[in-house]
Every structure is written in structure tokens, then in C-alpha cells.
Write a protein that holds these residues in place. Structure first.
Motif, short mmCIF file in Angstrom:
data_model
loop_
_atom_site.label_atom_id
_atom_site.label_comp_id
_atom_site.label_asym_id
_atom_site.label_seq_id
_atom_site.Cartn_x
_atom_site.Cartn_y
_atom_site.Cartn_z
N THR A 19 47.64 28.13 52.30
CA THR A 19 47.11 28.01 53.66
C THR A 19 46.59 29.35 54.16
OG1 THR A 19 48.65 26.20 54.13
CG2 THR A 19 47.68 27.34 56.02
N ALA A 20 47.35 30.44 53.89
CA ALA A 20 46.94 31.77 54.33
C ALA A 20 45.64 32.18 53.66
CB ALA A 20 48.05 32.78 54.04
N ILE A 21 45.49 31.92 52.36
CA ILE A 21 44.28 32.32 51.62
C ILE A 21 43.09 31.48 52.11
CG2 ILE A 21 43.20 32.36 49.36
CD1 ILE A 21 45.96 32.97 48.19
N LYS A 22 43.30 30.19 52.36
CA LYS A 22 42.22 29.32 52.82
C LYS A 22 41.69 29.76 54.18
CE LYS A 22 43.52 25.22 53.86
NZ LYS A 22 43.95 23.78 53.76
N LEU A 23 42.60 30.01 55.13
CA LEU A 23 42.17 30.42 56.47
C LEU A 23 41.57 31.83 56.44
CD1 LEU A 23 45.15 29.09 58.64
CD2 LEU A 23 42.96 27.99 58.14
N ASP B 35 51.69 27.12 65.18
CA ASP B 35 52.73 27.17 64.14
C ASP B 35 52.49 28.40 63.25
OD1 ASP B 35 54.78 26.70 62.42
OD2 ASP B 35 53.88 24.89 61.51
N MET B 36 53.13 29.51 63.58
CA MET B 36 52.96 30.74 62.79
C MET B 36 53.62 30.63 61.41
SD MET B 36 51.09 32.68 64.63
CE MET B 36 51.26 34.26 63.83
N ASN B 37 54.64 29.75 61.29
CA ASN B 37 55.31 29.60 59.99
C ASN B 37 54.39 28.94 58.97
OD1 ASN B 37 57.74 30.75 60.86
ND2 ASN B 37 58.43 28.77 61.72
N ALA B 38 53.38 28.23 59.43
CA ALA B 38 52.43 27.61 58.50
C ALA B 38 51.66 28.68 57.71
CB ALA B 38 51.46 26.70 59.25
N GLY C 5 51.99 36.29 57.21
CA GLY C 5 51.42 35.74 55.98
C GLY C 5 50.70 36.78 55.12
N LEU C 6 50.13 36.27 54.03
CA LEU C 6 49.43 37.13 53.07
C LEU C 6 48.29 37.90 53.72
CD1 LEU C 6 49.22 34.86 49.88
CD2 LEU C 6 50.68 36.86 50.22
N MET C 7 47.52 37.23 54.60
CA MET C 7 46.35 37.86 55.20
C MET C 7 46.57 38.23 56.66
SD MET C 7 43.27 35.85 53.24
CE MET C 7 42.14 37.21 53.45
N GLN C 8 47.83 38.20 57.11
CA GLN C 8 48.26 38.74 58.41
C GLN C 8 47.41 38.18 59.56
OE1 GLN C 8 51.02 41.50 58.92
NE2 GLN C 8 51.42 39.94 57.35
N LEU D 28 44.89 32.30 64.77
CA LEU D 28 45.34 31.01 64.26
C LEU D 28 44.92 29.88 65.19
CD1 LEU D 28 46.96 29.35 62.21
CD2 LEU D 28 49.02 29.85 63.54
N GLU D 29 44.99 30.09 66.50
CA GLU D 29 44.58 29.05 67.45
C GLU D 29 43.10 28.69 67.31
OE1 GLU D 29 45.56 30.34 71.36
OE2 GLU D 29 47.73 30.30 71.00
N TRP D 30 42.29 29.69 66.87
CA TRP D 30 40.84 29.44 66.73
C TRP D 30 40.50 28.84 65.37
CZ3 TRP D 30 37.20 32.84 63.96
CH2 TRP D 30 35.87 32.42 64.08
N VAL D 31 41.15 29.27 64.30
CA VAL D 31 40.78 28.84 62.94
C VAL D 31 41.63 27.65 62.49
CG1 VAL D 31 40.58 29.57 60.53
CG2 VAL D 31 40.03 31.18 62.37
N GLY D 32 42.92 27.59 62.86
CA GLY D 32 43.84 26.56 62.35
C GLY D 32 43.36 25.15 62.52
N PRO D 33 42.94 24.74 63.73
CA PRO D 33 42.52 23.34 63.91
C PRO D 33 41.35 22.94 63.04
CG PRO D 33 42.95 24.36 66.03
CD PRO D 33 43.02 25.45 65.02
#
Length: 309
Positions: free
Chosen positions: A232-236, A223-226, A201-204, A210-215
Motif C-alpha cells: 500500500t505504501a509503495i502504491k500510494l 487510517d495511518m496504520n494502513a 510507512g516505507l515512503m513516510q 493520505l487524506e488526498w491520495v488514499g481515497p
């Protein structure tokens, strides 16, 4: 009977008179007894009669040969005097003045002075040329730096500006700093995937991040494709940057290092390499890849802050 008279019967002879100079005209008219009855051009010339002199020829009052008439000397006309004056001036001009010979001491001092003056002029010319060359080099270096900076500015893309501004403000971040992280991580490519770490993604984001921040935002942590969705990338990513800046008091260098190498490594570097235990300079960063990453983030941050945000 004596035929000669006695001296008493004859009167004494007159005293001899000094001879007088007579003109030729007088000599020619001496034999004429009558005045001219006719004009001169009608009269016939008459021969001059010479009488036998009773005294030697050396004492004759008349010269043996006629003396030509001599005219008195005349004064020179003003024109002749002017011509003589001009001739004198030309003669004076033709005369070359004598050259003054200087003493050897003066000539030596003059030569030394001229030599010293020539050396000073040459040194001054050399310094001026060297100074101009230095100015040209500096100007050329500045021109090249400006061109490189302009190319860098043109390379810094500005995309997703509305989402960047929104989520940066929601997390108390500078949008120029968020844009610099995205530029350094993916160059604004939402489909970017790191082959070595599998960051996406944009912010790699990596899988464990992702497992810590996504939920927290309703995103599946597996889901790495998300992460290929730009919003979504900018928000996380903005949420993660806010968490890091709080730990390091908003220091841009420490935040960039923690985003790249992890905040655990940055804390250990502060204890080992920092002089005050709170900050690190670019040169104090121990690893090359993190040092280069932090330098790129700071350069991009300055460009985005000056030209875009």
C-alpha cells in the motif's frame, strides 16, 4: 898488466828486452830441464833455484812476487741478465711518480662544479620523495573512498523489488529512483514513524497527504496504520511521485525537494534562487534539511541505478 879485457875483445851486450808476464805454472817449471817422465801426481816438487842477477832487481824480467792467474771476464748467463732486468723493473715500480699540481683556478672550478652537482642530486632526490609521497597519499585517499563507497553500497538494501518495479512502471518512474526515495525516507522499515511529523510507512506519508491520495485507491484517509503495509505504501508513494515529476518536468532534484518540502515551496525557490527559473542545483537549495535530503536521494539513486536496477 891489465887483467880486464878490452871492450873490443867482448861482444856488445844485447839490448834489454821488456819484461814478459809469465804464469805461475811457467815459473814453477822453469828449472826443469827434462820432460816429465812420470805423471804429475807422482813427481816430487823441486825447489826453484834463483841465480844472482847481474842487473838491479828493479830491472828483473820476473816479478818480485808471483802474479795470480787472471781469468778473462765471462758473459753473464741469460738467467742473470733476466734477474738484473727484474731488479730494474722493481726499482722502477718503487719510484713514486711525482704528483702534478693543478693550478688554483682549475681546482676552484672543479670544487664549484662538484658542489653544484651535489645540490642538483639532493634536489632531485627531494622531488622524487615528495612525488612518491603525493602518489601514496592519493592512492590512500582513493582506497578510503572506495571502501566508503563499498560500505554505502552494502548498506543500500534491496527489498520489495517486485512491487517497486511493478508500481514504478505503472506510473512511468525509474524503479531505482523509487528505491532511493524509500531508502532515504525509511531505510526500508515498513513500521517507521517520524516522531515530529508522524509520517508513517516505507515512503513516510503524512496525514493530509493520505487524506488526498488514499481515497483514490480505496484506502481510508484517516487510517495511518494502513501505510504500514509495504504494498500500500509503495502504491500510494509511486502515484505521488508521478504527480510531482509531471509538475517539474522529471527533474530529480526538484522532485526530491518537492517530495520533502512540498511543491509550493519549490516553486517559490525557483523564482528566488534559480538562474533560469526552471532548475536548482544542490547548493542553491535554501534550507539545510532539504539540501541534505536531495543530496542523499541523488547518491542512493546513483547506487541503485548502477548496482541493482
Amino acid at each position: 898488466m891489465n887483467q880486464f879485457p878490452s871492450p873490443a875483445q867482448h861482444p856488445p851486450a844485447p839490448a834489454a828486452q821488456p819484461p814478459r808476464r809469465r804464469s805461475t805454472m811457467h815459473q814453477q817449471t822453469q828449472g826443469l830441464s827434462q820432460p816429465f817422465a812420470q805423471p804429475l801426481y807422482q813427481q816430487q816438487p823441486q825447489p826453484v833455484q834463483h841465480s844472482s842477477a847481474p842487473y838491479p832487481a828493479s830491472q828483473s824480467p820476473l816479478p818480485a812476487h808471483p802474479v795470480p792467474h787472471q781469468q778473462p771476464p765471462r758473459h753473464k748467463a741469460p738467467i742473470e741478465q733476466h734477474q738484473v732486468h727484474q731488479n730494474n723493473i722493481e726499482t722502477h715500480k718503487k719510484e713514486k711518480p711525482k704528483k702534478r699540481t693543478s693550478s688554483p683556478i682549475i681546482s676552484v672550478w672543479q670544487t664549484a662544479f662538484l658542489g653544484l652537482l651535489l645540490v642538483c642530486v639532493l634536489v632531485l632526490v627531494y622531488l622524487m620523495l615528495h612525488f612518491q609521497k603525493g602518489i601514496r597519499d592519493i592512492h590512500e585517499q582513493n582506497t578510503q573512498a572506495q571502501r566508503a563507497y563499498q560500505r554505502m553500497v552494502e548498506q543500500h538494501r534491496v527489498e520489495y523489488e517486485s512491487w517497486i518495479r511493478y508500481y514504478a512502471a505503472a506510473n512511468n518512474l525509474d524503479p531505482a529512483y523509487v528505491a532511493a526515495i524509500i531508502m532515504t525516507e525509511s531505510s526500508y522499515d515498513p513500521q517507521a514513524v517520524n516522531k515530529r511529523t508522524q509520517a508513517t510507512g516505507l515512503m513516510q506519508f503524512m496525514a493530509d497527504t493520505l487524506e488526498w491520495v488514499g481515497p483514490k485507491f480505496g484506502v481510508d484517509g484517516h487510517d495511518m496504520n494502513a501505510l504500514k503495509d509495504p504494498e500500500t505504501a509503495i502504491k500510494l508513494g509511486c502515484y505521488l511521485l508521478n504527480y510531482i515529476t509531471k509538475q517539474f518536468d522529471g527533474d530529480p532534484i526538484l522532485t526530491a525537494c518537492a517530495y520533502h518540502a512540498g511543491w509550493g515551496n519549490v516553486r517559490s525557490w525557483l523564482t528566488k534562487y534559480s538562474t533560469d527559473g526552471k532548475t536548482l542545483s544542490i547548493d542553491q537549495i535554501p534550507t539545510d534539511d532539504t539540501r541534505n535530503y536531495a543530496r542523499k536521494v541523488l547518491n542512493s539513486y546513483a547506487i541503485y541505478q548502477q548496482h541493482h536496477y
